[in-house]
Scaffold this active site. Structure first.
Site, PDB file in Angstrom:
ATOM      1  CB  SER A 183      -0.947  -0.004   1.207  1.00  0.00           C
ATOM      2  OG  SER A 183      -1.909  -1.023   1.070  1.00  0.00           O
ATOM      3  NE  ARG A 186      20.526  -8.572  11.071  1.00  0.00           N
ATOM      4  CZ  ARG A 186      19.543  -8.309  10.219  1.00  0.00           C
ATOM      5  NH1 ARG A 186      19.440  -8.999   9.085  1.00  0.00           N
ATOM      6  NH2 ARG A 186      18.655  -7.369  10.476  1.00  0.00           N
ATOM      7  NE  ARG A 245      15.439  -1.423   7.950  1.00  0.00           N
ATOM      8  CZ  ARG A 245      14.553  -2.321   8.359  1.00  0.00           C
ATOM      9  NH1 ARG A 245      14.038  -3.165   7.488  1.00  0.00           N
ATOM     10  NH2 ARG A 245      14.189  -2.389   9.619  1.00  0.00           N
ATOM     11  CE  LYS A 290      -5.075  -0.670   3.581  1.00  0.00           C
ATOM     12  NZ  LYS A 290      -3.768  -1.292   3.262  1.00  0.00           N
ATOM     13  CG  ASP A 327      -4.580  -4.841   2.035  1.00  0.00           C
ATOM     14  OD1 ASP A 327      -4.087  -5.918   1.630  1.00  0.00           O
ATOM     15  OD2 ASP A 327      -3.937  -4.016   2.692  1.00  0.00           O
ATOM     16  CG  HIS A 355      -3.576  -8.365   5.180  1.00  0.00           C
ATOM     17  ND1 HIS A 355      -2.554  -8.955   4.473  1.00  0.00           N
ATOM     18  CD2 HIS A 355      -3.515  -7.036   4.879  1.00  0.00           C
ATOM     19  CE1 HIS A 355      -1.910  -8.028   3.776  1.00  0.00           C
ATOM     20  NE2 HIS A 355      -2.473  -6.861   4.004  1.00  0.00           N
ATOM     21  CG  HIS A 361      -1.736  -4.095  -2.751  1.00  0.00           C
ATOM     22  ND1 HIS A 361      -2.527  -4.989  -2.051  1.00  0.00           N
ATOM     23  CD2 HIS A 361      -1.507  -3.066  -1.894  1.00  0.00           C
ATOM     24  CE1 HIS A 361      -2.744  -4.527  -0.837  1.00  0.00           C
ATOM     25  NE2 HIS A 361      -2.138  -3.356  -0.707  1.00  0.00           N
ATOM     26  CG  HIS A 404      -0.204  -7.093  -0.279  1.00  0.00           C
ATOM     27  ND1 HIS A 404       0.610  -6.014  -0.034  1.00  0.00           N
ATOM     28  CD2 HIS A 404      -1.198  -7.018   0.644  1.00  0.00           C
ATOM     29  CE1 HIS A 404       0.135  -5.317   0.978  1.00  0.00           C
ATOM     30  NE2 HIS A 404      -0.958  -5.909   1.412  1.00  0.00           N
TER      31      HIS A 404
END
Length: 491
Positions: free
Chosen positions: A61, A177, A247, A320, A386, A390, A428, A445
């Site tokens: 999204s 890491r 990142r 949303k 959506d 889910h 999507h 998705h």
């Protein structure tokens, strides 16, 4: 063609030819049936390179709404960097060149895997080889992953790094890491990784032997104890250092330890000067050159409408709301001039399959009100496909589609009465594929196409395209010229 316009985003409702476990197919949807018969429609790509993600990766999204609003493909860092390296752009990258040319020794540090979440090994290799072309001695500081990839996969990635090693490129240090990429101010971890960079914690073992020795102690890649290898004696003043992760959150602490004067996490060796550069912007307070700066998103759909002194309203329920405001506006939090925002609270239920209609009715009432007010552009998101998708609940997802369909019927009816144009699509898919081949619920998705319907004066057919074609199409319905930064409309 100049009409007040609706942009409707039916989140998570996608196209799939197969009817099995397809909630959209099995729903009773008279409004969609009417649109299929009476409106031009096409298929829109929402995943992979078409929205700036790696090939084959499902859309989401955030990326979808950014792409819709920008009217162009905004390549995510992984893809943007990979494409740049494939095009051999490093040789013209000023931040890279200025950093490596300040010293005969270049230190490269980053996460050694192809997980693609924080870094990519191909980027690591490309930078090392480009440094070598400039006749630099390259010291590789490897951070083992084991989290975004298999927990004991480091030897596979090590082989790829060893394949480029020679008299000019050497593996200098290694660290899990857990230590080198801490982000919770647990500086005792960063300190161990820092010590290896300084040439402490020597091991007589080769890199592969050292990794195996850690495995023998039941230590997996993420937790490999920092160490440095023979013939590496630590960083020196006036040398160059590039951190290759794209990142930023897990890169800040180790870079701060190396370069920030005010760092106080632990006592350190003082450098007069290290020439540091970072792959992407890590922190607004960092003064270091950035190889791949953040792209500024300007001339978005909302901004262009505002520039013409037209009114607009962005409407969604809580789930949303950020997507039809912050994300669709290109990461801009503050509303543009004449931009109204309507937040409808999402229902307070544990999971949305318990209330598949969610707050769609209330969202619809807000849309109808804005239409009656004559708002020039109304952007609305229906979250049901959506958020219910889910949950993996097929029956609830069917009801979710039916709820959205009923709302669309009300909006479409008033749009025709008030002469509103409409473009309806999805960011999507999700609910059109609810089970896998083993009959297990699918909650993610989909990596496929979605429908796009257009109601507009003189629009008889529309082309297939992608989300980057939506903004210019909306502007065309409104009789406005799209900026040169936007891709072509669908009609």
């Amino acid at each position: 063609m100049a009409q007040k316009t609706l942009l409707i985003i039916t989140d998570g409702i996608g196209y799939r030819k197969d009817s099995d476990h397809n909630a959209f197919f099995h729903a009773k949807k008279p409004t969609y049936d009417l649109m299929f018969k009476t409106l031009p429609y096409s298929l829109i790509d929402t995943h992979g390179l078409s929205v700036g993600l790696p090939e084959g990766q499902m859309g989401n999204s955030e990326v979808g709404h950014m792409c819709i609003g920008a009217g162009r493909v905004l390549y995510q860092d992984l893809v943007k960097i990979s494409l740049s390296l494939q095009n051999d752009d490093l040789k013209n990258n000023p931040a890279f060149l200025n950093t490596i040319h300040k010293s005969p020794v270049v230190h490269l540090m980053g996460l050694m895997s192809d997980g693609g979440v924080h870094s990519h090994i191909e980027h690591f290799i490309a930078l090392a080889l480009e440094c070598e072309k400039s006749h630099k001695k390259v010291c590789l500081h490897l951070i083992t992953d084991g989290r975004d990839v298999a927990p004991k996969s480091a030897l596979t990635y090590l082989k790829q790094m060893q394949n480029i090693c020679n008299e000019n490129i050497q593996i200098a240090t290694i660290s899990g890491r857990f230590y080198a990429m801490d982000r919770d101010k647990r500086f005792e971890r960063i300190e161990l990784a820092y010590h290896s960079l300084m040439g402490l914690n020597h091991t007589p073992l080769s890199p592969s032997e050292y990794i195996q020795s850690q495995y023998d102690k039941n230590i997996t890649d993420e937790f490999i104890t920092p160490a440095c290898f023979k013939n590496y004696y630590g960083m020196q003043d006036d040398e160059s250092f590039i951190f290759i992760n794209f990142r930023n959150d897990r890169a800040r602490e180790i870079v701060s330890a190396l370069g920030q004067k005010e760092f106080s996490g632990f006592k350190r060796q003082a450098f007069k000067k290290l020439h540091i550069a970072t792959m992407t912007p890590y922190d607004n307070t960092f003064p270091y050159p950035v190889l791949f700066p953040k792209e500024s998103v300007q001339n978005t759909l909302a901004e262009v409408v505002s520039q013409h002194n037209l009114t607009q309203s962005h409407i969604a329920e809580t789930e949303k709301y950020a997507h039809v405001t912050f994300f669709i506006n290109g990461g801009v939090e503050t509303p543009f001039k004449n931009e109204n925002r309507v937040l409808i609270p999402s229902p307070k239920v544990t999971t949305y399959d318990l209330k598949p209609e969610m707050s769609a009715k209330e969202v619809t009432l807000a849309v109808l009100e804005q239409m009656k007010l004559g708002t020039d552009l109304i952007i609305v998101n229906f979250a049901n496909g959506d958020m219910v998708g889910h949950t993996g609940n097929f029956e609830a997802s069917v009801k979710a589609v039916e709820a959205v369909d009923a709302c669309l019927g009300e909006i479409l009816s008033l749009a025709k009465k008030l002469d509103y144009a409409m473009l309806l699509t999805s960011d999507h898919g999700n609910c059109e594929h609810m089970k896998d081949e083993n009959q297990n619920p699918l909650t993610n998705h989909t990596a496929g196409s979605v429908y796009c319907f257009v109601l507009g004066d003189g629009v008889r057919s529309i082309k297939n395209g992608a989300l980057n074609n939506i903004a210019s199409s909306v502007l065309k319905l409104m009789g406005l010229k799209a900026p040169a930064t936007m891709d072509e409309p669908l009609f």
